[in-house]
Motif scaffolding. Sequence first.
Motif, mmCIF file in Angstrom:
data_model
loop_
_atom_site.group_PDB
_atom_site.id
_atom_site.type_symbol
_atom_site.label_atom_id
_atom_site.label_comp_id
_atom_site.label_asym_id
_atom_site.label_seq_id
_atom_site.Cartn_x
_atom_site.Cartn_y
_atom_site.Cartn_z
ATOM 1 N N LYS A 156 -13.948 5.983 3.010
ATOM 2 C CA LYS A 156 -14.648 4.871 2.371
ATOM 3 C C LYS A 156 -14.334 4.864 0.885
ATOM 4 N N SER A 157 -14.218 3.682 0.310
ATOM 5 C CA SER A 157 -13.735 3.541 -1.055
ATOM 6 C C SER A 157 -14.714 4.077 -2.087
ATOM 7 N N LYS A 158 -16.008 4.165 -1.720
ATOM 8 C CA LYS A 158 -17.008 4.600 -2.685
ATOM 9 C C LYS A 158 -17.295 6.103 -2.612
ATOM 10 N N ASN A 159 -16.500 6.835 -1.860
ATOM 11 C CA ASN A 159 -16.676 8.269 -1.750
ATOM 12 C C ASN A 159 -16.248 8.916 -3.067
ATOM 13 N N GLU A 160 -17.196 9.420 -3.832
ATOM 14 C CA GLU A 160 -16.912 9.913 -5.187
ATOM 15 C C GLU A 160 -15.942 11.090 -5.181
ATOM 16 N N SER A 161 -16.104 12.006 -4.219
ATOM 17 C CA SER A 161 -15.224 13.167 -4.199
ATOM 18 C C SER A 161 -13.788 12.749 -3.909
ATOM 19 N N TYR A 162 -13.632 11.744 -3.064
ATOM 20 C CA TYR A 162 -12.294 11.268 -2.733
ATOM 21 C C TYR A 162 -11.670 10.562 -3.927
ATOM 22 N N GLN A 163 -12.488 9.822 -4.678
ATOM 23 C CA GLN A 163 -11.966 9.084 -5.821
ATOM 24 C C GLN A 163 -11.534 10.005 -6.952
ATOM 25 N N SER A 164 -12.110 11.210 -7.022
ATOM 26 C CA SER A 164 -11.827 12.096 -8.152
ATOM 27 C C SER A 164 -10.778 13.161 -7.843
ATOM 28 N N MET A 165 -10.488 13.416 -6.564
ATOM 29 C CA MET A 165 -9.527 14.469 -6.239
ATOM 30 C C MET A 165 -8.106 14.006 -6.551
ATOM 31 N N ASN A 166 -7.233 14.964 -6.807
ATOM 32 C CA ASN A 166 -5.840 14.649 -7.076
ATOM 33 C C ASN A 166 -5.136 14.250 -5.780
ATOM 34 N N ILE A 167 -4.443 13.113 -5.800
ATOM 35 C CA ILE A 167 -3.848 12.569 -4.588
ATOM 36 C C ILE A 167 -2.402 12.162 -4.842
ATOM 37 N N LYS A 168 -1.519 12.569 -3.937
ATOM 38 C CA LYS A 168 -0.170 12.021 -3.899
ATOM 39 C C LYS A 168 -0.225 10.792 -3.004
ATOM 40 N N ILE A 169 0.018 9.633 -3.588
ATOM 41 C CA ILE A 169 -0.172 8.379 -2.861
ATOM 42 C C ILE A 169 1.164 7.700 -2.566
ATOM 43 N N ASN A 170 1.291 7.192 -1.353
ATOM 44 C CA ASN A 170 2.459 6.407 -0.961
ATOM 45 C C ASN A 170 2.086 4.935 -0.970
ATOM 46 N N VAL A 171 3.056 4.085 -1.250
ATOM 47 C CA VAL A 171 2.824 2.640 -1.237
ATOM 48 C C VAL A 171 3.696 2.002 -0.167
ATOM 49 N N LEU A 172 3.052 1.217 0.696
ATOM 50 C CA LEU A 172 3.767 0.400 1.674
ATOM 51 C C LEU A 172 3.600 -1.055 1.278
ATOM 52 N N LEU A 173 4.713 -1.710 0.952
ATOM 53 C CA LEU A 173 4.719 -3.123 0.584
ATOM 54 C C LEU A 173 5.102 -3.957 1.808
ATOM 55 N N LEU A 174 4.193 -4.818 2.236
ATOM 56 C CA LEU A 174 4.481 -5.724 3.339
ATOM 57 C C LEU A 174 4.603 -7.137 2.789
ATOM 58 N N GLU A 175 5.638 -7.847 3.203
ATOM 59 C CA GLU A 175 5.861 -9.211 2.705
ATOM 60 C C GLU A 175 6.187 -10.133 3.866
ATOM 61 N N GLY A 176 5.537 -11.303 3.888
ATOM 62 C CA GLY A 176 5.836 -12.231 4.959
ATOM 63 C C GLY A 176 4.980 -13.479 4.924
ATOM 64 N N PHE A 177 5.519 -14.562 5.451
ATOM 65 C CA PHE A 177 4.835 -15.850 5.358
ATOM 66 C C PHE A 177 3.650 -15.978 6.309
ATOM 67 N N LEU A 178 3.600 -15.114 7.350
ATOM 68 C CA LEU A 178 2.471 -15.115 8.285
ATOM 69 C C LEU A 178 1.792 -13.754 8.340
ATOM 70 N N LEU A 179 1.905 -13.011 7.265
ATOM 71 C CA LEU A 179 1.377 -11.649 7.219
ATOM 72 C C LEU A 179 -0.129 -11.603 7.463
ATOM 73 N N PHE A 180 -0.865 -12.588 6.924
ATOM 74 C CA PHE A 180 -2.322 -12.582 7.032
ATOM 75 C C PHE A 180 -2.826 -13.407 8.218
ATOM 76 N N ASN A 181 -1.905 -13.844 9.060
ATOM 77 C CA ASN A 181 -2.280 -14.562 10.275
ATOM 78 C C ASN A 181 -2.135 -13.687 11.508
ATOM 79 N N HIS A 182 -1.778 -12.452 11.295
ATOM 80 C CA HIS A 182 -1.712 -11.458 12.368
ATOM 81 C C HIS A 182 -2.728 -10.378 12.036
#
Length: 265
Positions: A156-182
């Motif tokens: 959950k986004s409001k978990n304080e311990s999760y928000q403060s811990m050091n994290i290696k984060i990956n980014v997945l970029l999705l692109e498409g004209f019907l991306l939000f219709n699926h």
Amino acid sequence: METWLVIGISGVTNGGKTTLAKSLEAYFTAHLHKTFFKENLILNKVVALCQDDYFLPVDSPRHELVKKLNHINWEILGSLDMDRMCQDIMQVLGQKFILYNCHQLRHARSDEDSEMGERVESMDEFNLFADHFLSNFLAKYDENGTGSRTTNLIKKSKNESYQSMNIKINVLLLEGFLLFNHSFTRDLCSIKFHIHLPYERCYARRVQRVYDPPDVVGYFEMCVWPLYEKHYREFKGRKDIYVLNGEIAPDSIFNYVLNSIKDLL
């Protein structure tokens, strides 16, 4: 278990979504292994997938023909191999993963709203597991022999311990004209952007492009624009989607999107 931030970019044809996605990918790639907007986040990996790469072949029997134009309708989900795109997404994410800041997954969806054919009940704010949101697709994924059953941990986004811990984060970029219709690709995205253009500007840009197969006379007026409006209405009222003005300069759109991502993190 890797942590992923999934960013979705959708938009009208010739609105600039590919330009934006490529600009973000280049920016993120240049900042690998560096602080990612917050002191506790280090950017570890960037992957980009484009919905256009999943169009069915021209000779596929699954295509729908516009009889009045004798032309394939490329503006619908049925013209895309979305099962293959979803499988590729799951292969990128891995068997076990954490989705960063996925508070919008708590929205309820009806049977009619889910291509996975499963009703997803509203998720309790304190429930850390949302395995059921992917269960139907993951079952299909396993049946194909490409992976074993997995549990996907959603913090959950409001978990304080999760928000403060050091994290290696990956980014997945999705692109498409019907991306939000699926439903799968829409709900997987933690941050969503949609680029809009008015009819006249969209048409002016479209006629300058050459497609393979090429547009036939009347295709834009009969298919492209009416179906864009239909698909746009399906998610237009959602508060978790940033709607961008495609008429402004690409650099301005890029800077706005970058600042929005920073604010949301």
